[in-house]
Design an enzyme around this catalytic site. Structure first.
Site, PDB file in Angstrom:
ATOM      1  N   THR A   6      10.612  34.826  -4.069  1.00 54.51           N
ATOM      2  CA  THR A   6      11.443  34.040  -3.156  1.00 54.51           C
ATOM      3  C   THR A   6      11.008  34.248  -1.705  1.00 54.51           C
ATOM      4  OG1 THR A   6      13.688  33.935  -2.266  1.00 54.51           O
ATOM      5  CG2 THR A   6      13.075  35.996  -3.275  1.00 54.51           C
ATOM      6  N   ASP A   7      11.330  33.254  -0.866  1.00 54.20           N
ATOM      7  CA  ASP A   7      11.064  33.419   0.573  1.00 54.20           C
ATOM      8  C   ASP A   7      11.992  34.458   1.202  1.00 54.20           C
ATOM      9  OD1 ASP A   7      13.428  31.930   0.448  1.00 54.20           O
ATOM     10  OD2 ASP A   7      12.739  30.296   1.742  1.00 54.20           O
ATOM     11  N   GLU A   8      13.080  34.816   0.487  1.00 55.33           N
ATOM     12  CA  GLU A   8      14.057  35.749   1.082  1.00 55.33           C
ATOM     13  C   GLU A   8      13.475  37.133   1.313  1.00 55.33           C
ATOM     14  OE1 GLU A   8      18.023  35.707  -0.334  1.00 55.33           O
ATOM     15  OE2 GLU A   8      18.018  33.563  -0.703  1.00 55.33           O
TER      16      GLU A   8
ATOM     17  N   TYR B 153      19.733  41.579  -3.391  1.00 55.09           N
ATOM     18  CA  TYR B 153      18.905  40.645  -4.172  1.00 55.09           C
ATOM     19  C   TYR B 153      17.479  40.594  -3.625  1.00 55.09           C
ATOM     20  CZ  TYR B 153      16.714  36.159  -5.309  1.00 55.09           C
ATOM     21  OH  TYR B 153      15.806  35.204  -5.675  1.00 55.09           O
TER      22      TYR B 153
ATOM     23  N   LYS C  92      13.867  41.790  -5.260  1.00 52.96           N
ATOM     24  CA  LYS C  92      12.731  40.893  -5.466  1.00 52.96           C
ATOM     25  C   LYS C  92      11.498  41.412  -4.724  1.00 52.96           C
ATOM     26  CE  LYS C  92      12.593  37.453  -7.399  1.00 52.96           C
ATOM     27  NZ  LYS C  92      12.338  37.133  -8.842  1.00 52.96           N
TER      28      LYS C  92
HETATM   29  P1  NAD Z   1      18.997  31.637 -12.777  1.00 55.11           P
HETATM   30  O1  NAD Z   1      19.989  32.675 -12.370  1.00 55.11           O
HETATM   31  O2  NAD Z   1      19.442  30.225 -12.949  1.00 55.11           O
HETATM   32  O3  NAD Z   1      18.326  32.054 -14.169  1.00 55.11           O
HETATM   33  C1  NAD Z   1      17.951  33.370 -14.469  1.00 55.11           C
HETATM   34  C2  NAD Z   1      17.673  33.455 -15.969  1.00 55.11           C
HETATM   35  O4  NAD Z   1      17.221  34.787 -16.264  1.00 55.11           O
HETATM   36  C3  NAD Z   1      18.916  33.202 -16.836  1.00 55.11           C
HETATM   37  O5  NAD Z   1      18.584  32.356 -17.915  1.00 55.11           O
HETATM   38  C4  NAD Z   1      19.296  34.591 -17.330  1.00 55.11           C
HETATM   39  O6  NAD Z   1      19.961  34.588 -18.584  1.00 55.11           O
HETATM   40  C5  NAD Z   1      17.932  35.274 -17.404  1.00 55.11           C
HETATM   41  N1  NAD Z   1      18.020  36.729 -17.306  1.00 55.11           N
HETATM   42  C6  NAD Z   1      18.701  37.448 -16.355  1.00 55.11           C
HETATM   43  N2  NAD Z   1      18.583  38.765 -16.619  1.00 55.11           N
HETATM   44  C7  NAD Z   1      17.782  38.882 -17.709  1.00 55.11           C
HETATM   45  C8  NAD Z   1      17.280  39.995 -18.445  1.00 55.11           C
HETATM   46  N3  NAD Z   1      17.567  41.264 -18.107  1.00 55.11           N
HETATM   47  N4  NAD Z   1      16.488  39.754 -19.513  1.00 55.11           N
HETATM   48  C9  NAD Z   1      16.184  38.474 -19.884  1.00 55.11           C
HETATM   49  N5  NAD Z   1      16.646  37.382 -19.232  1.00 55.11           N
HETATM   50  C10 NAD Z   1      17.442  37.592 -18.169  1.00 55.11           C
HETATM   51  O7  NAD Z   1      17.817  31.769 -11.749  1.00 55.11           O
HETATM   52  P2  NAD Z   1      16.875  30.634 -11.112  1.00 55.11           P
HETATM   53  O8  NAD Z   1      17.535  30.056  -9.936  1.00 55.11           O
HETATM   54  O9  NAD Z   1      16.372  29.762 -12.203  1.00 55.11           O
HETATM   55  O10 NAD Z   1      15.686  31.555 -10.561  1.00 55.11           O
HETATM   56  C11 NAD Z   1      14.571  31.884 -11.401  1.00 55.11           C
HETATM   57  C12 NAD Z   1      13.607  32.757 -10.614  1.00 55.11           C
HETATM   58  O11 NAD Z   1      13.184  32.070  -9.445  1.00 55.11           O
HETATM   59  C13 NAD Z   1      14.208  34.071 -10.118  1.00 55.11           C
HETATM   60  O12 NAD Z   1      13.234  35.071 -10.265  1.00 55.11           O
HETATM   61  C14 NAD Z   1      14.524  33.809  -8.657  1.00 55.11           C
HETATM   62  O13 NAD Z   1      14.462  35.011  -7.912  1.00 55.11           O
HETATM   63  C15 NAD Z   1      13.409  32.861  -8.287  1.00 55.11           C
HETATM   64  N6  NAD Z   1      13.680  31.917  -7.191  1.00 55.11           N
HETATM   65  C16 NAD Z   1      14.790  31.109  -7.240  1.00 55.11           C
HETATM   66  C17 NAD Z   1      14.996  30.166  -6.239  1.00 55.11           C
HETATM   67  C18 NAD Z   1      16.191  29.242  -6.248  1.00 55.11           C
HETATM   68  O14 NAD Z   1      16.405  28.527  -5.272  1.00 55.11           O
HETATM   69  N7  NAD Z   1      16.982  29.189  -7.314  1.00 55.11           N
HETATM   70  C19 NAD Z   1      14.072  30.068  -5.183  1.00 55.11           C
HETATM   71  C20 NAD Z   1      12.967  30.918  -5.154  1.00 55.11           C
HETATM   72  C21 NAD Z   1      12.771  31.829  -6.175  1.00 55.11           C
HETATM   73  O1  DAU Z   2      15.556  30.976  -0.571  1.00 58.58           O
HETATM   74  C1  DAU Z   2      15.404  31.121  -1.955  1.00 58.58           C
HETATM   75  C2  DAU Z   2      16.698  31.611  -2.551  1.00 58.58           C
HETATM   76  O2  DAU Z   2      17.598  30.513  -2.542  1.00 58.58           O
HETATM   77  C3  DAU Z   2      16.548  32.164  -3.974  1.00 58.58           C
HETATM   78  O3  DAU Z   2      15.727  33.297  -3.940  1.00 58.58           O
HETATM   79  C4  DAU Z   2      17.916  32.517  -4.576  1.00 58.58           C
HETATM   80  O4  DAU Z   2      17.765  32.921  -5.926  1.00 58.58           O
HETATM   81  C5  DAU Z   2      18.794  31.292  -4.501  1.00 58.58           C
HETATM   82  O5  DAU Z   2      20.096  31.615  -4.987  1.00 58.58           O
HETATM   83  C6  DAU Z   2      18.877  30.773  -3.070  1.00 58.58           C
HETATM   84  O6  DAU Z   2      19.570  31.723  -2.230  1.00 58.58           O
HETATM   85  P1  DAU Z   2      20.623  31.263  -1.102  1.00 58.58           P
HETATM   86  O7  DAU Z   2      21.519  32.402  -0.812  1.00 58.58           O
HETATM   87  O8  DAU Z   2      19.925  30.603   0.033  1.00 58.58           O
HETATM   88  O9  DAU Z   2      21.385  30.098  -1.937  1.00 58.58           O
HETATM   89  P2  DAU Z   2      22.939  29.712  -2.032  1.00 58.58           P
HETATM   90  O10 DAU Z   2      23.000  28.409  -2.759  1.00 58.58           O
HETATM   91  O11 DAU Z   2      23.773  30.846  -2.544  1.00 58.58           O
HETATM   92  O12 DAU Z   2      23.326  29.471  -0.510  1.00 58.58           O
HETATM   93  C7  DAU Z   2      22.650  28.495   0.285  1.00 58.58           C
HETATM   94  C8  DAU Z   2      23.213  28.572   1.682  1.00 58.58           C
HETATM   95  O13 DAU Z   2      24.584  28.098   1.656  1.00 58.58           O
HETATM   96  C9  DAU Z   2      23.286  29.974   2.260  1.00 58.58           C
HETATM   97  O14 DAU Z   2      23.043  29.905   3.669  1.00 58.58           O
HETATM   98  C10 DAU Z   2      24.723  30.419   2.004  1.00 58.58           C
HETATM   99  C11 DAU Z   2      25.491  29.110   2.086  1.00 58.58           C
HETATM  100  N1  DAU Z   2      26.692  29.011   1.220  1.00 58.58           N
HETATM  101  C12 DAU Z   2      26.576  29.318  -0.092  1.00 58.58           C
HETATM  102  C13 DAU Z   2      27.673  29.228  -0.936  1.00 58.58           C
HETATM  103  C14 DAU Z   2      27.559  29.582  -2.402  1.00 58.58           C
HETATM  104  C15 DAU Z   2      27.892  28.543   1.757  1.00 58.58           C
HETATM  105  O15 DAU Z   2      27.984  28.240   2.970  1.00 58.58           O
HETATM  106  N2  DAU Z   2      28.967  28.449   0.916  1.00 58.58           N
HETATM  107  C16 DAU Z   2      28.920  28.790  -0.405  1.00 58.58           C
HETATM  108  O16 DAU Z   2      29.970  28.699  -1.101  1.00 58.58           O
END
Ligand code: NAD
Ligand code: DAU
Length: 352
Positions: free
Chosen positions: A133-135, A158, A162
């Site tokens: 992630t970019d975080e 988190y 990562k």
């Molecule tokens: P998600 O939470 O939707 O899915 C995570 C999946 O991993 C789920 O199916 C869960 O059951 C499985 N899982 C969790 N713990 C596990 C374990 N111990 N063993 C086996 N499976 C397990 O997550 P996502 O949003 O699809 O993100 C996927 C990946 O991408 C993550 O590594 C996250 O850090 C990264 N990522 C997400 C975003 C985003 O915006 N969602 C952006 C950048 C990177």
């Molecule tokens: O940047 C990549 C990341 O993006 C991934 O690594 C994470 O897995 C993914 O969950 C996401 O993280 P964020 O914290 O940016 O996503 P989230 O949807 O939780 O929040 C997006 C923005 O909105 C953040 O600035 C927090 C804000 N927010 C979020 C929620 C859930 C609100 O203002 N209200 C809310 O209820």
């Protein structure tokens, strides 16, 4: 790249399920996918319904925990795993603030287990691709963007977990010569995202006439990427990315949270006019800020564009439109994922 047996971890989650669908829709993918997922609250096999039947023999699901060393070893041996695409993680920042323990286990210990299992495969192992992630880079001021050279400064449990897993991946390449690639991506959006994340949460609350919680002053900026663009970037990095390298992936769609929430309100109003008239913008509610809330993320993906020619295909306007429509058309899916566990999370986080 020729892959025979690809282990996808976390394939029942949001991005993992979109990735599996994406890969299996491509005629040039001739391998087999073994999806390992422990089905936490965020994992939903329904996200992959129809996949096994569409290309018989190409998809296998195993319900297993990546923290279970013996189970991972057995799966690598049983299926002759020659590549890994590692999505499985605890992924929600707010949950990591309240209960960081599972983030340390899954994101760090789980990644370590997989790296060890891959290393034990020896020279037959072709690639470990790690999704990050970019975080990990922390927070930006009003200008500039993260490059692959930006120092890591994670601010939440988190992102720290990562970052730690990224360092392990790098170390396994440098120390053991494990073939690795790593991608750091910005915020994804699209179908099948668990509705604790901002976009699906706001879509569903707006439809139900519930408050739309915006943290702090709503001026935090995220860069949004449509999920299939991310999937295609991963595919290209796995196929042609240089081993041992990191690639940033971004959407070129920076947006303040408040502007995004207003856009969603307007789209929901257009598709499902509010019963009593007016605008759903009236549901926007400013709530207590997230502790350590990163102000701004922005991604410079010049390396990925320059080396592999990737750039996002979906515009933010059309991607958001499709996404809002999907959550409206898939209310039954939303209802089914909103289990008892989901409801207790919403109560704990927002005090409803
Ligand atoms: P998600 O939470 O939707 O899915 C995570 C999946 O991993 C789920 O199916 C869960 O059951 C499985 N899982 C969790 N713990 C596990 C374990 N111990 N063993 C086996 N499976 C397990 O997550 P996502 O949003 O699809 O993100 C996927 C990946 O991408 C993550 O590594 C996250 O850090 C990264 N990522 C997400 C975003 C985003 O915006 N969602 C952006 C950048 C990177
Ligand atoms: O940047 C990549 C990341 O993006 C991934 O690594 C994470 O897995 C993914 O969950 C996401 O993280 P964020 O914290 O940016 O996503 P989230 O949807 O939780 O929040 C997006 C923005 O909105 C953040 O600035 C927090 C804000 N927010 C979020 C929620 C859930 C609100 O203002 N209200 C809310 O209820």
């Amino acid at each position: 790249m020729e892959i025979d047996n690809l282990l996808v971890t976390g394939g029942c989650g949001f991005i993992g399920s979109n990735f599996i669908r994406h890969l299996l829709s491509r005629p040039d993918f001739g391998g087999r996918i073994i999806n390992v997922d422990s089905l936490t609250y965020a994992g939903n096999p329904e996200n992959l319904s129809g996949v096994a039947g569409a290309r018989p023999g190409s998809y296998i699901f195993r319900n297993a925990d990546i923290c279970d060393t013996a189970a991972m070893r057995a799966i690598f041996a049983q299926y002759g795993i020659d590549a890994v695409c590692h999505f499985a993680a605890e992924s929600h920042v707010d949950r990591s603030i309240l209960r960081p323990g599972s983030f340390i286990q899954t994101n760090i210990v789980g990644t370590f287990n997989l790296l060890e299992a891959a290393r034990e495969r020896g020279s037959g192992f072709r690639l470990f691709h790690h999704i990050s992630t970019d975080e990990v880079y922390g927070s930006l001021g009003p200008a500039g963007a993260f490059t692959e050279e930006t120092p890591y400064r994670p601010n939440s449990p988190y992102s720290a977990s990562k970052a730690s897993s990224d360092h392990l991946v790098r170390a396994y390449h440098e120390t053991y010569g494990l073939p690795t690639t790593l991608s750091n991506c910005s915020n994804n959006y699209g179908p099948y995202q668990f509705p604790e994340k901002l976009i699906p949460l706001v879509c569903i609350n707006a439809l139900e006439g519930k408050p739309l919680p915006v943290y702090g002053d709503g001026r935090n900026v995220r860069d949004w990427l449509y999920v299939t663009d991310h999937c295609e970037a991963i595919r290209q990095i796995m196929a042609r990315g240089r081993r041992g390298e990191t690639y940033n992936v971004g959407g070129q769609a920076e947006m303040e949270n408040i502007a995004l929430v207003e856009m969603i309100c307007d789209l929901v109003d257009e598709f499902v006019p509010p019963p009593g008239g007016g605008s759903r913008r009236g549901l926007i509610t400013f709530v207590k800020d997230r502790p350590g809330h990163d102000r701004r993320y922005a991604i410079d993906f010049a390396k990925l564009r320059g080396e592999l020619g990737w750039s996002p295909a979906e515009s933010f306007a059309s991607g958001l439109r499709k996404t809002v429509r999907w959550y409206i058309d898939n209310r039954a899916w939303c209802e089914r994922v909103r289990s008892g566990e989901y409801r207790s999370w919403i109560r704990e986080q927002y005090g409803e």
